[in-house]
Design an enzyme around this catalytic site. Sequence first.
Site, short mmCIF file in Angstrom:
data_model
loop_
_atom_site.label_atom_id
_atom_site.label_comp_id
_atom_site.label_asym_id
_atom_site.label_seq_id
_atom_site.Cartn_x
_atom_site.Cartn_y
_atom_site.Cartn_z
N LYS A 204 0.84 -1.20 0.00
CA LYS A 204 0.00 0.00 0.00
C LYS A 204 0.87 1.24 0.00
CE LYS A 204 -4.27 1.50 0.20
NZ LYS A 204 -3.89 2.62 -0.68
N LYS A 240 5.34 2.77 -2.69
CA LYS A 240 5.25 4.18 -3.11
C LYS A 240 5.56 4.25 -4.59
CE LYS A 240 4.62 7.19 -0.73
NZ LYS A 240 3.42 7.96 -0.35
#
Length: 649
Positions: A204, A240
């Site tokens: 995530k 990211k």
Amino acid sequence: MRVGLFSASCRVGLQSRSSVCWKSAFARPSYSQIDNLLVDLQPIRYRQFSHTNLRSNLQGECATTGLSRIRHIRLNHGLQICYRKTHDTFIIRSIATCWQNRRYGPLKVYDGTDDTLPLSRCVGSFFDRAAAILEEKVIEEFKNNPRKGRSLEEEMNLIKGTLAVIKPCSYIISLSFPLRRDDGKLEVIRAYRAQHKQHRLPSKGGIRYSPFVDYDEVTALAALMTYKCALVNAPFGGAKAGVQIDPKKYSESELERITRRLTVELAKKGFINPGIDVPAPDMGTGEREMCWIADTYANIMAFSDINARACVTGKPVTQGGINGRTSATGKGVFVGIKYFISDGSCMETIGLTPGFKNKTYIVQGTVMQDSGPDASFPPPPEPRYIQLAHTLLYGFGNVGFHAARYLSEAGAKCVGVAEMDVNLHNPEGIDPLELDEHRRQTGSLKGFEGATPYTGENLLCEKCDILVTAACERVITASVAPKVQARIIAEGANGPVTPAADRILMDNKILVIPDLFINAGGVTVSYFEWLKNLNHVSYGRLTFKYERDANFHILDSVQKSINTWLEDGRNKKLDIIPNRELMTKLKGGASEKDIVHSGLEHTMERAAEVIMQTARYHNLGLDIRTASYLVSIEKIYRFYRESGVSLVC
């Protein structure tokens, strides 16, 4: 024509274990020794090589030819690393094509003691500080309860090895794809996606559009996401992504083409999937971009997958988003500050009284670099944290505005706001709602009558009780930290305080609430949205009417009980009438936003409580950052030890 990225070969002297170990002419360096070398080379930004391939090439080259003369290891992406035994130095040359055929000065060398570490090494230094404490704790536990058949040395090797597995980034992909501009010109777009750890899936992390994004930044922020998710018990690994563009210089149709092509490229490489990697908004992106990503993935890559819309969070509510996501990070900042400012012993240490009453705060925004009057993107490959000669501050955006709104509602007073085009200051107070309305009408904070433009040296150093850094990284450095007058710094952005500045602030008894914890509201609510997409039902829909009827039954039962007690005839019957607020909740029930914010507050408060307990147990004082890292790393460490490292790597 291939042009050197740097104007001359950069000779970097490495005073490290790896340099000493490699003096033997035919010594075969171990992987750990080569990893130490790679850490020394970490400051090189814009490098494009595979960590694994480089390590293998170095080991193989040293084993077959020795180090008696200069060795050239040529890599696929044009980076050459040469070792000269007589000088114990490495010569790094890049033969990549230079942007706009411009040449720049020699590479900066970081010795780990100054205030100019790359973001990845800042995160790494915070990790090392907490990992050392965790290592001592686990060893002590082993001594008190030794494991049968395992010596202390074997246990120490397992501990060190497991922590070494946690620290580095596991996967990173570098993408280049063409864009046809509206005027017909072709342009190459660069993008990165890093997955720090996949001990829990999906990974995530947000997608940011910034001209400054690079390899180092995405790997560092991916690591932060791993620790952040562990801290708030969100079952994700960290990731990211970044696209090297300035979104203000592209039309909406161009941004849509970039976003949709990025989605396809990530999907082809397995870097986006509801169960593998789930992006979210970040700097330069929002609901619009997330909607494009979800639409592209659902209609092109996963048209038969019922859970396809769960491939990304931060979407509009009409597209499967969740109410409360927009204000989630700002709400989390407020809840985090509220917990610590309500702790009497903590406030006594920094010289404040508990509570928000009579407290003042300043909201500060993102730092970007202006290369001069003729500045154009992309910027030179000189890291932007080396020179901040021309700095613009802005930040009354999503995080800053909502944090300010909640702080003002709690009784604190806003005395300063830093924005890209103007810094505002008013010791008598600034109304965040009025300021936001002015911005909506004019498109800028300029001309706001409720404050005057700030003309001092640095708004961050003005007197206040709370400083909210809703910004990019590295806004409070060692040169700024001694001048900060705030007693509480809330890191609403990622990495706004450098390691050197962090120590100065602690010495000055300033409480720094770290990014690792206080800006975790976004990923917490993203977790709720992801669950909503997988469950295919909004929160409260199944229980709304039942809970509303149950609440009225409770009131009716209380009223009947009291009236029965008053039935002796001497008293009139008493009607139980709820006030307006309660009646609104009884009739309307708990909305999705109410449920989301309730879950967010509970998550943040529980995490804060664990952090404070850890800080007290290890006698860390005001070092809340180390306590936060320690909580996160220990959770990940326990996971690896219990599941078996070989099964998850």
